[in-house]
Scaffold this motif. Structure first.
Motif, PDB file in Angstrom:
ATOM      1  N   ARG A 165     -45.446 116.427  10.425  1.00 46.33           N
ATOM      2  CA  ARG A 165     -44.096 116.478  10.953  1.00 46.33           C
ATOM      3  C   ARG A 165     -43.132 115.672  10.099  1.00 46.33           C
ATOM      4  N   GLY A 166     -41.891 116.146  10.061  1.00 49.00           N
ATOM      5  CA  GLY A 166     -40.880 115.446   9.285  1.00 49.00           C
ATOM      6  C   GLY A 166     -39.612 116.263   9.191  1.00 49.00           C
ATOM      7  N   ALA A 167     -38.745 115.852   8.288  1.00 47.86           N
ATOM      8  CA  ALA A 167     -37.448 116.494   8.139  1.00 47.86           C
ATOM      9  C   ALA A 167     -37.574 117.806   7.381  1.00 47.86           C
ATOM     10  N   ASN A 168     -36.464 118.546   7.384  1.00 44.86           N
ATOM     11  CA  ASN A 168     -36.369 119.849   6.727  1.00 44.86           C
ATOM     12  C   ASN A 168     -37.371 120.843   7.320  1.00 44.86           C
ATOM     13  N   SER A 169     -37.353 120.871   8.642  1.00 39.59           N
ATOM     14  CA  SER A 169     -38.268 121.748   9.373  1.00 39.59           C
ATOM     15  C   SER A 169     -37.656 122.110  10.721  1.00 39.59           C
ATOM     16  N   ILE A 170     -38.226 123.127  11.339  1.00 38.52           N
ATOM     17  CA  ILE A 170     -37.887 123.470  12.718  1.00 38.52           C
ATOM     18  C   ILE A 170     -38.812 122.655  13.613  1.00 38.52           C
ATOM     19  N   SER A 171     -38.231 121.784  14.424  1.00 41.55           N
ATOM     20  CA  SER A 171     -39.032 120.786  15.121  1.00 41.55           C
ATOM     21  C   SER A 171     -39.329 121.124  16.577  1.00 41.55           C
ATOM     22  N   ARG A 172     -38.566 122.045  17.176  1.00 40.74           N
ATOM     23  CA  ARG A 172     -38.886 122.423  18.560  1.00 40.74           C
ATOM     24  C   ARG A 172     -38.263 123.781  18.858  1.00 40.74           C
ATOM     25  N   THR A 173     -39.001 124.598  19.614  1.00 44.79           N
ATOM     26  CA  THR A 173     -38.584 125.956  19.945  1.00 44.79           C
ATOM     27  C   THR A 173     -38.294 126.062  21.431  1.00 44.79           C
ATOM     28  N   GLY A 174     -37.096 126.526  21.759  1.00 44.52           N
ATOM     29  CA  GLY A 174     -36.711 126.693  23.151  1.00 44.52           C
ATOM     30  C   GLY A 174     -37.197 128.015  23.731  1.00 44.52           C
ATOM     31  N   LEU A 175     -37.625 127.986  24.982  1.00 46.68           N
ATOM     32  CA  LEU A 175     -37.997 129.175  25.759  1.00 46.68           C
ATOM     33  C   LEU A 175     -37.231 129.112  27.067  1.00 46.68           C
ATOM     34  N   ARG A 176     -36.532 130.185  27.418  1.00 46.30           N
ATOM     35  CA  ARG A 176     -35.642 130.168  28.572  1.00 46.30           C
ATOM     36  C   ARG A 176     -36.365 130.562  29.872  1.00 46.30           C
ATOM     37  N   VAL A 177     -36.091 129.813  30.915  1.00 41.51           N
ATOM     38  CA  VAL A 177     -36.525 130.151  32.265  1.00 41.51           C
ATOM     39  C   VAL A 177     -35.324 129.990  33.192  1.00 41.51           C
ATOM     40  N   PRO A 229     -32.613 127.591  22.635  1.00 45.06           N
ATOM     41  CA  PRO A 229     -32.146 126.859  21.465  1.00 45.06           C
ATOM     42  C   PRO A 229     -33.287 126.459  20.533  1.00 45.06           C
ATOM     43  N   ILE A 230     -33.019 126.538  19.235  1.00 41.22           N
ATOM     44  CA  ILE A 230     -33.972 126.156  18.201  1.00 41.22           C
ATOM     45  C   ILE A 230     -33.497 124.859  17.570  1.00 41.22           C
ATOM     46  N   VAL A 231     -34.381 123.863  17.481  1.00 42.95           N
ATOM     47  CA  VAL A 231     -34.011 122.544  16.968  1.00 42.95           C
ATOM     48  C   VAL A 231     -34.475 122.398  15.521  1.00 42.95           C
ATOM     49  N   ALA A 268     -29.412 131.341  24.268  1.00 45.62           N
ATOM     50  CA  ALA A 268     -30.151 132.303  23.449  1.00 45.62           C
ATOM     51  C   ALA A 268     -29.546 132.480  22.067  1.00 45.62           C
ATOM     52  N   ALA A 269     -28.477 131.719  21.789  1.00 47.66           N
ATOM     53  CA  ALA A 269     -27.752 131.931  20.532  1.00 47.66           C
ATOM     54  C   ALA A 269     -27.290 130.617  19.926  1.00 47.66           C
ATOM     55  N   GLU A 270     -28.173 129.603  19.957  1.00 50.10           N
ATOM     56  CA  GLU A 270     -27.803 128.282  19.461  1.00 50.10           C
ATOM     57  C   GLU A 270     -28.857 127.697  18.529  1.00 50.10           C
ATOM     58  N   LEU A 271     -28.370 126.959  17.535  1.00 47.48           N
ATOM     59  CA  LEU A 271     -29.177 126.053  16.730  1.00 47.48           C
ATOM     60  C   LEU A 271     -28.736 124.632  17.050  1.00 47.48           C
ATOM     61  N   HIS A 272     -29.690 123.731  17.264  1.00 45.09           N
ATOM     62  CA  HIS A 272     -29.405 122.323  17.510  1.00 45.09           C
ATOM     63  C   HIS A 272     -29.947 121.540  16.316  1.00 45.09           C
ATOM     64  N   VAL A 273     -29.080 120.834  15.613  1.00 35.61           N
ATOM     65  CA  VAL A 273     -29.430 120.244  14.328  1.00 35.61           C
ATOM     66  C   VAL A 273     -29.362 118.724  14.389  1.00 35.61           C
ATOM     67  N   VAL A 274     -30.431 118.086  13.941  1.00 34.60           N
ATOM     68  CA  VAL A 274     -30.527 116.634  13.860  1.00 34.60           C
ATOM     69  C   VAL A 274     -30.572 116.248  12.382  1.00 34.60           C
ATOM     70  N   GLU A 275     -29.698 115.336  11.970  1.00 33.68           N
ATOM     71  CA  GLU A 275     -29.754 114.838  10.582  1.00 33.68           C
ATOM     72  C   GLU A 275     -30.655 113.609  10.529  1.00 33.68           C
ATOM     73  N   GLN A 276     -31.671 113.672   9.653  1.00 32.78           N
ATOM     74  CA  GLN A 276     -32.633 112.580   9.455  1.00 32.78           C
ATOM     75  C   GLN A 276     -32.679 112.275   7.964  1.00 32.78           C
ATOM     76  N   LYS A 277     -31.676 111.544   7.479  1.00 33.22           N
ATOM     77  CA  LYS A 277     -31.509 111.349   6.033  1.00 33.22           C
ATOM     78  C   LYS A 277     -32.707 110.685   5.376  1.00 33.22           C
ATOM     79  N   ASN A 278     -33.354 109.764   6.061  1.00 32.37           N
ATOM     80  CA  ASN A 278     -34.411 108.961   5.443  1.00 32.37           C
ATOM     81  C   ASN A 278     -35.810 109.325   5.898  1.00 32.37           C
ATOM     82  N   ALA A 279     -35.932 110.360   6.700  1.00 34.47           N
ATOM     83  CA  ALA A 279     -37.258 110.750   7.193  1.00 34.47           C
ATOM     84  C   ALA A 279     -38.038 111.455   6.089  1.00 34.47           C
ATOM     85  N   PRO A 280     -39.352 111.273   6.026  1.00 29.59           N
ATOM     86  CA  PRO A 280     -40.150 112.032   5.050  1.00 29.59           C
ATOM     87  C   PRO A 280     -40.068 113.517   5.359  1.00 29.59           C
TER      88      PRO A 280
END
Length: 315
Positions: A71-83, A155-157, A202-214
């Motif tokens: 796990r680390g930056a420059n990746s998709i870190s969590r996938t949303g499923l709607r209920v 939402p996709i993180v 169903a139509a969102e990207l949620h973006v986290v900036e982690q400048k120093n993360a591996p």
């Protein structure tokens, strides 16, 4: 020219038998297409979706014998499923806990109730209450009651080193819009929300900036790519022209038989795809029996015996 939402998300599993059991048996999703990775026919490509295999509901997996994701930056870190609704989240909390899942607590995040959890390989997922908005196509043979079934992707993180460069692509190339930001549950970062089309979960990207993360290393339990919806061939062709005109290096047009695809990487290296809504998974199988047999697109059908011999039994 607008993308209309998330089309599908493709992840990686090194344990396809267990993967099938979890996503159909525990999550109650429908296996709507059992096929192969068209670029590596030794691997399954399994598509789980709603009862009608609608675009925007597909969570898919490549069967790669890979080491676990780092796990680390420059990746998709969590996938949303709607209920739909708080009661559904309570149902899922109980169900996942009883079935031995790694489950968090129901909590409000970005104004919506959520329940984070993981599958057996560490794939990070989150159930998101969408309030029952929009159409749903439950599967009558699901192990989950109709009112609690997964309605589609949410939402996709994304975790990235460089938010500014990604934002230029999302807004300047892909015509998304930044709509808000909010504090991450751990309060150590802001999460920036980009929407497409009519917006909503169903139509969102949620973006986290982690400048120093591996940087992450892709592997089992991680995500391979995320795909975005375009409704028809005319708009697909327009997107292909737009990427070329803007100098965005891309795959060029690829016909996946069930939909058409364009692939490119955003500046942090995450693989994006633009995919058409059609022609859909019932192109070569009856809707009633989707996923029951190995389906191959016409250009792979002459190799069926060879391909079947190279695949692991799924049980």
């Amino acid at each position: 020219m607008q993308l209309t939402g998330i089309h599908h998300l493709t992840a990686i599993s090194a344990k396809p038998r267990e993967n099938l059991g979890f996503y159909t048996g525990v999550l109650g999703m429908r296996l709507v297409k059992k096929t192969v990775n068209q670029d590596d026919v030794s691997a399954y490509h399994l598509f789980y979706a709603d009862g009608r295999a609608n675009p925007g509901t597909d969570l898919t997996f490549f069967d790669f014998p890979a080491a676990p994701e780092r796990r680390g930056a420059n990746s998709i870190s969590r996938t949303g499923l709607r209920v739909s609704g708080e009661k559904s989240l309570g149902y899922w909390k109980d169900r996942l806990s009883k079935m031995g899942g790694h489950t968090g607590d129901v909590a409000e995040v970005d104004g919506r109730l959520t329940l984070p959890f993981e599958d057996g390989e560490g794939q990070r997922l989150v159930l998101v209450d969408d309030g029952g908005a929009g159409p749903a196509s439950p599967w009558e043979k699901s192990t989950v009651p109709v009112e609690h079934q997964i309605r589609g992707l949410g939402p996709i993180v994304l975790d990235v080193h460089d938010l500014a460069r990604l934002e230029k692509v999302l807004t300047g190339v892909m015509n998304m819009r930044q709509v808000r930001d909010y504090a991450a549950p751990d309060a150590r970062a802001r999460i920036h929300v980009f929407a497409m089309g009519e917006g909503g979960p169903a139509a969102e990207l949620h973006v986290v900036e982690q400048k120093n993360a591996p940087a992450a290393r892709q592997g089992a339990g991680g995500v391979h790519h995320v795909a975005f919806r375009t409704p028809d061939d005319a708009q697909y062709d327009a997107w292909a022209r737009r990427l070329n005109e803007l100098g965005i290096r891309n795959s060029g047009a690829i016909d996946r038989f069930y939909f058409r695809s364009l692939y490119f990487r955003e500046p942090n290296g995450i693989l994006f795809e633009i995919a058409t809504d059609g022609p859909g998974f019932a192109t070569d199988e009856p809707m009633e029996t989707l996923g029951e047999k190995l389906a191959l697109p016409p250009f792979l059908e002459p190799r069926r015996a060879e391909i079947e011999a190279g695949l692991k039994p799924l049980g």
